[in-house]
Design a protein around this motif. Sequence first.
Motif, mmCIF file in Angstrom:
data_model
loop_
_atom_site.group_PDB
_atom_site.id
_atom_site.type_symbol
_atom_site.label_atom_id
_atom_site.label_comp_id
_atom_site.label_asym_id
_atom_site.label_seq_id
_atom_site.Cartn_x
_atom_site.Cartn_y
_atom_site.Cartn_z
ATOM 1 N N GLY A 102 0.823 -1.215 0.000
ATOM 2 C CA GLY A 102 0.000 0.000 0.000
ATOM 3 C C GLY A 102 0.849 1.254 0.000
ATOM 4 O O GLY A 102 0.541 2.232 -0.699
ATOM 5 N N ALA A 103 1.931 1.242 0.791
ATOM 6 C CA ALA A 103 2.830 2.400 0.822
ATOM 7 C C ALA A 103 3.526 2.597 -0.523
ATOM 8 O O ALA A 103 3.704 3.733 -0.986
ATOM 9 C CB ALA A 103 3.870 2.217 1.928
ATOM 10 N N ALA A 104 3.927 1.502 -1.158
ATOM 11 C CA ALA A 104 4.581 1.598 -2.463
ATOM 12 C C ALA A 104 3.644 2.208 -3.498
ATOM 13 O O ALA A 104 4.057 3.042 -4.312
ATOM 14 C CB ALA A 104 5.046 0.210 -2.918
ATOM 15 N N LEU A 105 2.369 1.819 -3.474
ATOM 16 C CA LEU A 105 1.400 2.410 -4.398
ATOM 17 C C LEU A 105 1.164 3.873 -4.079
ATOM 18 O O LEU A 105 0.839 4.666 -4.974
ATOM 19 C CB LEU A 105 0.084 1.629 -4.337
ATOM 20 N N PHE A 106 1.303 4.257 -2.798
ATOM 21 C CA PHE A 106 1.156 5.660 -2.432
ATOM 22 C C PHE A 106 2.213 6.516 -3.136
ATOM 23 O O PHE A 106 1.933 7.646 -3.542
ATOM 24 C CB PHE A 106 1.265 5.829 -0.919
ATOM 25 N N TYR A 107 3.416 5.981 -3.278
ATOM 26 C CA TYR A 107 4.455 6.718 -4.016
ATOM 27 C C TYR A 107 4.041 6.896 -5.482
ATOM 28 O O TYR A 107 4.324 7.934 -6.096
ATOM 29 C CB TYR A 107 5.787 5.990 -3.938
ATOM 30 N N TRP A 417 -0.486 1.094 -16.240
ATOM 31 C CA TRP A 417 0.741 0.341 -15.977
ATOM 32 C C TRP A 417 1.800 1.212 -15.296
ATOM 33 O O TRP A 417 2.644 0.692 -14.558
ATOM 34 C CB TRP A 417 1.311 -0.199 -17.302
ATOM 35 N N PHE A 418 1.754 2.526 -15.530
ATOM 36 C CA PHE A 418 2.836 3.390 -15.045
ATOM 37 C C PHE A 418 2.923 3.416 -13.515
ATOM 38 O O PHE A 418 3.973 3.069 -12.944
ATOM 39 C CB PHE A 418 2.654 4.798 -15.614
ATOM 40 N N PRO A 419 1.856 3.799 -12.784
ATOM 41 C CA PRO A 419 1.968 3.772 -11.319
ATOM 42 C C PRO A 419 2.063 2.367 -10.771
ATOM 43 O O PRO A 419 2.659 2.151 -9.708
ATOM 44 C CB PRO A 419 0.687 4.477 -10.851
ATOM 45 N N LEU A 420 1.495 1.375 -11.508
ATOM 46 C CA LEU A 420 1.569 -0.004 -11.032
ATOM 47 C C LEU A 420 2.998 -0.524 -11.090
ATOM 48 O O LEU A 420 3.498 -1.128 -10.124
ATOM 49 C CB LEU A 420 0.642 -0.886 -11.866
ATOM 50 N N VAL A 424 5.230 -1.521 -7.874
ATOM 51 C CA VAL A 424 5.840 -2.853 -7.741
ATOM 52 C C VAL A 424 7.345 -2.733 -7.545
ATOM 53 O O VAL A 424 7.943 -3.449 -6.719
ATOM 54 C CB VAL A 424 5.502 -3.721 -8.969
ATOM 55 N N TRP A 425 7.984 -1.821 -8.276
ATOM 56 C CA TRP A 425 9.428 -1.644 -8.145
ATOM 57 C C TRP A 425 9.783 -1.141 -6.746
ATOM 58 O O TRP A 425 10.719 -1.643 -6.112
ATOM 59 C CB TRP A 425 9.954 -0.704 -9.211
ATOM 60 N N ILE A 426 9.029 -0.178 -6.245
ATOM 61 C CA ILE A 426 9.294 0.338 -4.898
ATOM 62 C C ILE A 426 9.054 -0.752 -3.865
ATOM 63 O O ILE A 426 9.803 -0.878 -2.884
ATOM 64 C CB ILE A 426 8.411 1.568 -4.617
ATOM 65 N N PHE A 427 8.030 -1.579 -4.078
ATOM 66 C CA PHE A 427 7.765 -2.708 -3.178
ATOM 67 C C PHE A 427 8.960 -3.658 -3.160
ATOM 68 O O PHE A 427 9.383 -4.125 -2.085
ATOM 69 C CB PHE A 427 6.503 -3.436 -3.637
ATOM 70 N N ILE A 428 9.513 -3.963 -4.331
ATOM 71 C CA ILE A 428 10.678 -4.855 -4.399
ATOM 72 C C ILE A 428 11.861 -4.239 -3.661
ATOM 73 O O ILE A 428 12.568 -4.918 -2.904
ATOM 74 C CB ILE A 428 11.030 -5.151 -5.867
ATOM 75 N N LEU A 585 21.325 -5.945 -5.476
ATOM 76 C CA LEU A 585 20.555 -4.714 -5.270
ATOM 77 C C LEU A 585 20.724 -4.217 -3.839
ATOM 78 O O LEU A 585 20.933 -3.021 -3.606
ATOM 79 C CB LEU A 585 19.073 -4.961 -5.574
ATOM 80 N N PHE A 586 20.664 -5.124 -2.886
ATOM 81 C CA PHE A 586 20.845 -4.734 -1.485
ATOM 82 C C PHE A 586 22.254 -4.208 -1.244
ATOM 83 O O PHE A 586 22.440 -3.215 -0.524
ATOM 84 C CB PHE A 586 20.563 -5.918 -0.560
ATOM 85 N N ALA A 587 23.250 -4.865 -1.823
ATOM 86 C CA ALA A 587 24.628 -4.407 -1.647
ATOM 87 C C ALA A 587 24.806 -3.005 -2.215
ATOM 88 O O ALA A 587 25.493 -2.158 -1.619
ATOM 89 C CB ALA A 587 25.589 -5.381 -2.337
#
Length: 616
Positions: A102-107, A417-420, A424-428, A585-587
């Motif tokens: 939900g927070a990721a979609l808020f972005y 598709w754009f905000p989705l 999804v990317w922010i969620f990842i 990605l984490f590194a």
Amino acid sequence: MMKLALGAIGVVFGDIGTSPLYTMKETLGTHGMTPTPGAVLGVLSLIFWSLIIVVSLKYVTFVMRADNKGEGGIMALMALAQRSMSGSARARWILGLIGIFGAALFYGDGVITPAISVLGAVEGLEVAAPSLSRFVVIIALVILAGMFALQRHGTDAVGKAFAPVMIVWFVVLAVLGVNQIMQHPQVLWALSPVYAVRFFISHGYASFIALGGVVLSLTGAEALYADMGHFGKKPIRRAWFFFVLPALLLNYFGQGVLLLNNPAAIESPFYLLVPDSLLYPMIALATAAAVIASQAVISGAFSMTREAMSLGYSMRMPVVHTSREMSGQIFVPWVNRMLMVLVFGAVLGFRSSDNLGAAYGIAVTGTMTMTTLLALVVARRHWHWNWVVLIPVGILLLTLDLAFFGANALKIAHGGWFPLVLGVWIFIVMTTWRRGRELVIREIKQSGLALEPFIENISEHPPLRVPGTAVFLTANQNAVPHALLHNLKHNKVLHERNVLLTVETLETPTADPGERIEITELGGDFYGLSLRFGFAEDPNIPRALSKCSKLGLPFDMMDTTFFLSRETIVADARRPGMALWRDKLFAFMARNALPATAFFQIPGNRLIELGAQVEI
């Protein structure tokens, strides 16, 4: 109360207050819909009942009860729901995923809102002077550039002008609507839900698609809950029911009368309500209201980022306080830059509020659905609602949320598709950071020496002790910090007093005075110290240490040295945990994150960092 209510009008309702700019046009002017009398009355009925059920009943009455020590927003709600499920690790994990998605979609909403609001306002030039239509995108970009440039100065001074501008805006909305309704008062029959039912029956599948436009009237509902901590429940509720809601409804029904009399006005129903002589002042007022609406969403993104950092779902970033009086007024430079780039991309890519309307609803309705799920968990576990009450409420709210979400899902190919994709990317990214930190802490704990035997061995074979206090930041109070071992191994000395410091983030916005500090004497002049901060607080370690003297552990900052291990993350495909690309990605994020010492506001001249390599 009146002062807070006026402030809420200026900050909280900017997003939902600018929705009349494009809602009717998007609902009845696209996707094959035509503004026939039946369609106009049906859409007005849908807008009315959506504002009543979703905003008034769901958010203002139901969700706003779920305050986390007065704080609102989906991150605070997630923390409250997780706290109510303290006995189940799996349930807490699922609730965390719901909240983070939900927070990721808020972005994603934070990218679309400034673009569609400013474009929708500037498009009034197409009505006032059609020859200027080719400059709409350029003017919108200039306004947005100025808005993002001003973020670093904070909203303290600008915020004082928000309330008067928005009060004028809502008064003008109401006056424009009343002027039309007086000519055709029969439009008020659309207050009956019968017209919404008839609209679904007569228009079939097209009516379901129209829900994707109706949801635009609800944009900004999350802000009512997110900004609850700034103004309180009662001021927001009173401002909504007695001022904002009536103004919005009057304007929507006024647009309805205009369309009943002149269906061709669907090209710009909002601006065609305005007398020709007042069109340019109205464009200026609408632009100011759109900037305010965008400001509220951007400020919400800053606040949510700080909460995500504290709760361990985001890499640490610099946070700048823009007000000495209000701790909630912050500026996050990295988020501001990313939002600006993405908003510019949205304006240049979609180029009109009509096209952005197709991209808008998916992020809003996704966040609304996640909020409902979390609020239902709180209602059951925290308020102890009976299933007899909870099930009907849950069915009603989720049916509406999923209907809106499904209607907007049909627009994925047309811009949804754009905000989705962004969400999804922010969620990842957020889940990767959370999981990566868990793996790092696990590796550190597995490789650490047990603390109790170490202290006993120090007592039996004492090394050279030097004056002063050494503070070792550690995530595990039962193991010897790597920095302590390295200091003893290479420098052959130990300080007179050694403190193992752990910083914990609570699932409440602020920590109570009694739970802030916990001191444990370990023997041999070793001490365990836990400092606890709320997720809406800035963790200032030196300030917290100054309060330890009352509990028997005084600190002299000029005689205290902080030791910290800085981990270098190495991605290893042979180790269980995450996929290799997520390890990398984490590194990458770990290398670019703000150092923990700066995040905890530890003075650099009292700090020694020792490197450590961690494979995940």
